[in-house]
Design a protein around this motif. Structure first.
Motif, PDB file in Angstrom:
ATOM      1  N   TYR A 196       0.845  -1.191   0.000  1.00 25.80           N
ATOM      2  CA  TYR A 196       0.000   0.000   0.000  1.00 25.80           C
ATOM      3  C   TYR A 196       0.880   1.242   0.000  1.00 25.80           C
ATOM      4  N   SER A 198       0.351   5.657  -0.301  1.00 27.42           N
ATOM      5  CA  SER A 198      -0.574   6.780  -0.401  1.00 27.42           C
ATOM      6  C   SER A 198       0.159   8.067  -0.079  1.00 27.42           C
ATOM      7  N   GLY A 208      -3.074  10.672  -4.101  1.00 25.57           N
ATOM      8  CA  GLY A 208      -3.200   9.397  -4.792  1.00 25.57           C
ATOM      9  C   GLY A 208      -2.832   8.226  -3.909  1.00 25.57           C
ATOM     10  N   ASN A 209      -3.307   7.045  -4.278  1.00 26.86           N
ATOM     11  CA  ASN A 209      -2.851   5.830  -3.613  1.00 26.86           C
ATOM     12  C   ASN A 209      -2.769   4.689  -4.612  1.00 26.86           C
ATOM     13  N   LEU A 210      -2.010   3.673  -4.244  1.00 28.98           N
ATOM     14  CA  LEU A 210      -1.820   2.485  -5.066  1.00 28.98           C
ATOM     15  C   LEU A 210      -1.808   1.278  -4.144  1.00 28.98           C
ATOM     16  N   VAL A 212      -1.670  -3.047  -4.197  1.00 27.56           N
ATOM     17  CA  VAL A 212      -1.480  -4.289  -4.944  1.00 27.56           C
ATOM     18  C   VAL A 212      -1.656  -5.454  -3.982  1.00 27.56           C
ATOM     19  N   VAL A 241      -4.597  -4.964  -8.716  1.00 27.70           N
ATOM     20  CA  VAL A 241      -3.963  -3.649  -8.594  1.00 27.70           C
ATOM     21  C   VAL A 241      -5.078  -2.613  -8.629  1.00 27.70           C
ATOM     22  N   GLY A 243      -5.724   1.693  -8.080  1.00 25.19           N
ATOM     23  CA  GLY A 243      -5.163   3.019  -7.861  1.00 25.19           C
ATOM     24  C   GLY A 243      -6.234   4.080  -7.927  1.00 25.19           C
ATOM     25  N   SER A 244      -6.046   5.160  -7.171  1.00 22.76           N
ATOM     26  CA  SER A 244      -7.013   6.252  -7.210  1.00 22.76           C
ATOM     27  C   SER A 244      -6.309   7.592  -7.062  1.00 22.76           C
ATOM     28  N   ASP A 258     -10.607   6.472 -10.185  1.00 19.38           N
ATOM     29  CA  ASP A 258     -10.070   5.187  -9.714  1.00 19.38           C
ATOM     30  C   ASP A 258     -10.057   4.175 -10.849  1.00 19.38           C
ATOM     31  N   SER A 260      -8.968  -0.131 -11.535  1.00 16.87           N
ATOM     32  CA  SER A 260      -8.551  -1.397 -10.938  1.00 16.87           C
ATOM     33  C   SER A 260      -8.494  -2.477 -12.002  1.00 16.87           C
TER      34      SER A 260
END
Length: 653
Positions: A196, A198, A208-210, A212, A241, A243-244, A258, A260
């Motif tokens: 994670y 962010s 943003g965040n990612l 997996v 995966v 992301g937003s 977002d 995915s």
């Protein structure tokens, strides 16, 4: 101006002990403050005490205690919820208050996820349950009872809404890993890894965040299986995966984006009337969403677009042998919706509209692409009459094939004190037939490949009328409640099936059944100290086929959960959980009839140790007593996983 009710609530009193605690409610009169709010029931924020519905919340902290691989694992201990085995190789479905999984609407941030048209229900629900990485979940809200007045079709039984972790301005990062190993049988190990990240790309402007996540589970075999060489749990490999981005335009507006993607590969060997066959299915799911949020002086607004693409490759042995080629299915879901909330005098009004299009292609069915459009408008009014809080709502759905349906709802909460309420309401809901049921060019293989079920274009939508009435009490140490419910379903859609002396090769669906599900839920929690609490719930549901007077299949009348949470040291916590599932009727295909399968129970223990500020360790045992299901369940290879041991860690920066 903000129209979200200011409700705070201490997490220590989430949900918990039996209605027998209710007589003690008068012993305390402390005001309730709760941190976790519920938005799914009304699209406005409420506490569990004030929400106009039967609702529960699972938090991030609760998810971190146990190995949780999908949505079913996360909510299986909530009142009114039963996780049913839906295949001979370990797939699962969520049933709420005895209703079939088709009647549970799954949402992510309030947007539906659905691959039901790409697969039959036994497959689609399980693929949907695992479509969201648990590492991305902030909390889960479960509403028990129909919610068609807000969400339209498919919400006859209830709604499960997954709220995702939002981007943060401060930089945050973490990794986690867990490993689970069965102590009996062969193979079955599960590895899950997640990461994670962010933070702000532009401080206070673009966040943003990612996330997996990867899950790898080997197939599990046991001597309980009816045919040597088959799998009690299928092999699964899933990679996610997500992301937003959140663009803060100013103090009143934001735009959220977002994306995915999930790859979900399954393989199992199973018993097809004495012959070992292989089931192989691979699903790729891609989603994209964009939302504009506005918090204006006199109203709040939301406009969004959401796209979901599901591609299924069905290389199962029955499919390829009987139809000569690998099945290729693609389902596209497009949704545009908008919503406005405002106050008018003492009334909180919420109005919205929705446009949806589902497109389906299948290389072995549907001579051409099939497309279905739906549109809807809804209005909700929340107001108070003295100590009585009233929610009145209605939604009009216009389905391209089945025309218009109106779903009204009335709910009231009477505040006896600041801590004690009476609540209840009534609502009407509907469910339109899906493409697999209604399109006469679509056929589903059944009878383990020896027959097929063809869609029926003359089907009518299912409708239900539901009622519930109960009470709930909360203070800083005690929560206790009881809720009685009744749900009558008309024009229930059923598929024809083989029975003694009746085995046609081609069958279809009909509106022939009426069903009644009635019962009650008890729930409660009591905190003896700040470090020791107990919780429990019990659900009785009588799910009856009104045509035959018989109990509905796969619907246990009795389900109970109980547990102890003990924070032994500031850094060391323990959890003990007990789960009971009562007897239920199971279909035995070889005998073309249903038989009663006995009750069973399981015990799980876990511990979590905060070794450092950044590093947390966890370990435990699931099915501590190594419980097995009875001969009826084992005869159809519905096997309960034996005792497993798990360990894991998380490291957060």
């Amino acid at each position: 101006m903000s129209f979200v009710r200011n409700i705070n609530r201490r997490h220590a009193i989430s949900i918990g002990v039996l209605g027998g605690l209710l007589p003690f409610a008068a012993l305390a009169d402390n005001s309730v403050t709760l941190q976790d709010s519920i938005v799914t029931a009304t699209q406005t924020a409420h506490s569990e005490l004030s929400v106009p519905a039967s609702a529960s919340v699972i938090t991030r902290a609760e998810l971190d205690k146990m190995p949780v691989y999908d949505l079913a694992d996360a909510i299986k201990r909530l009142p009114g919820v039963h996780i049913n085995t839906s295949s001979a190789y370990g797939r699962k479905e969520i049933k709420i208050r005895g209703m079939d999984s088709d009647y549970t609407l799954l949402l992510v941030n309030g947007r539906r996820i659905n691959s039901r048209d790409a697969l039959t229900s036994n497959y689609a629900n399980d693929f949907d349950l695992s479509s969201i990485p648990m590492a991305a979940v902030e909390r889960i809200e479960v509403i028990r009872g129909p919610m068609s007045s807000l969400y339209g079709a498919d919400a006859l039984g209830g709604v499960v809404n997954i709220i995702l972790r939002q981007p943060t301005n401060a930089t945050e990062a973490g990794v986690a890993y867990s490993y689970e190993h069965p102590t009996e049988g062969d193979n079955g190990d599960v590895h899950q890894t997640s990461g994670y990240l962010s933070g702000a790309l532009v401080e206070n402007k673009l966040l943003g965040n990612l996330i997996v996540q990867s899950t790898d589970q080997s197939a599990w075999q046991t001597d309980q299986l009816s045919l040597t060489g088959t799998d009690a749990v299928e092999q699964r490999q899933g990679d996610n995966v997500l992301g937003s981005l959140s663009w803060l335009l100013d103090e009143q507006q934001s735009i959220d984006l977002d994306v995915s993607h999930r790859e979900d590969d399954r393989k199992a060997r199973w018993n097809n009337f004495g012959a070992l066959v292989t089931n192989v299915q691979n699903m790729d799911r891609t989603t994209f969403g964009v939302t504009h949020n506005g918090n204006w002086d006199s109203f709040n607004s939301r406009v969004r677009y959401y796209y979901e693409d599901v591609e299924l490759s069905d290389d199962s042995e029955i499919m390829t042998k009987l139809r000569g080629r690998v099945g290729k299915v693609e389902q596209n879901n497009h949704t545009v919706d908008g919503q406005v909330s405002t106050t008018l005098g003492s009334h909180l009004l919420t109005a919205g509209s929705e446009l949806r299009r589902t497109t389906l292609t299948h290389n072995q069915n549907l001579g051409s692409e099939t497309e279905v459009d739906q549109q809807a408008v809804y209005l909700q009014d929340e107001f108070s009459l003295g100590a009585l809080d009233v929610t009145l709502g209605g939604r009009w759905d216009d389905h391209e094939v089945y025309g218009g349906k109106f779903s009204p709802r009335l709910y009231g909460i009477y505040n006896l004190t600041d801590n004690w309420v009476l609540k209840g309401g009534a609502g009407k809901a509907f469910k339109a037939p899906d493409i697999t049921q209604s399109d006469d060019t679509y056929s589903v293989l059944a009878c383990r490949g020896m027959c097929q079920i063809v869609g029926n274009p003359d089907l009518k939508p299912e409708t239900s009328v539901s009622y519930e009435l109960g009470t709930l009490y909360q203070n800083e140490r005690l929560q206790a409640g009881i809720m009685f419910f009744n749900n009558d379903i008309e024009d229930m859609i059923v598929s024809d099936s083989w029975r003694a002396g009746y085995r046609p090769k081609v069958m279809t669906y009909t509106n022939v059944s009426e069903a009644r599900i009635q019962g009650y839920e008890l729930q409660g929690r009591y905190a003896f100290t700040d470090t020791l609490a107990v919780h429990a719930n019990y659900t009785y549901s009588d799910a009856e086929d009104r045509d035959t007077g018989e109990q509905l299949n796969y619907s246990p009348q009795h389900v109970a959960n109980a547990g102890i949470d003990w924070q032994a040291l500031p850094a060391l916590g323990f959890n003990l959980d007990y789960q009971y599932t009562g007897s239920q009727m199971l279909v035995v295909p070889a005998k073309s009839a249903s038989f009663e399968s006995g009750a069973y129970d399981t015990v799980s223990v876990s511990t979590k140790y905060q070794a450092t500020k950044e590093l947390a360790l966890k370990a435990g045992l699931n099915n501590l007593t190594n419980t097995k299901r009875d001969d009826v369940a084992q005869s159809i290879d519905h096997i309960l996983m034996g005792r497993t041991v798990f360990v894991g860690f998380s490291y957060d920066l």
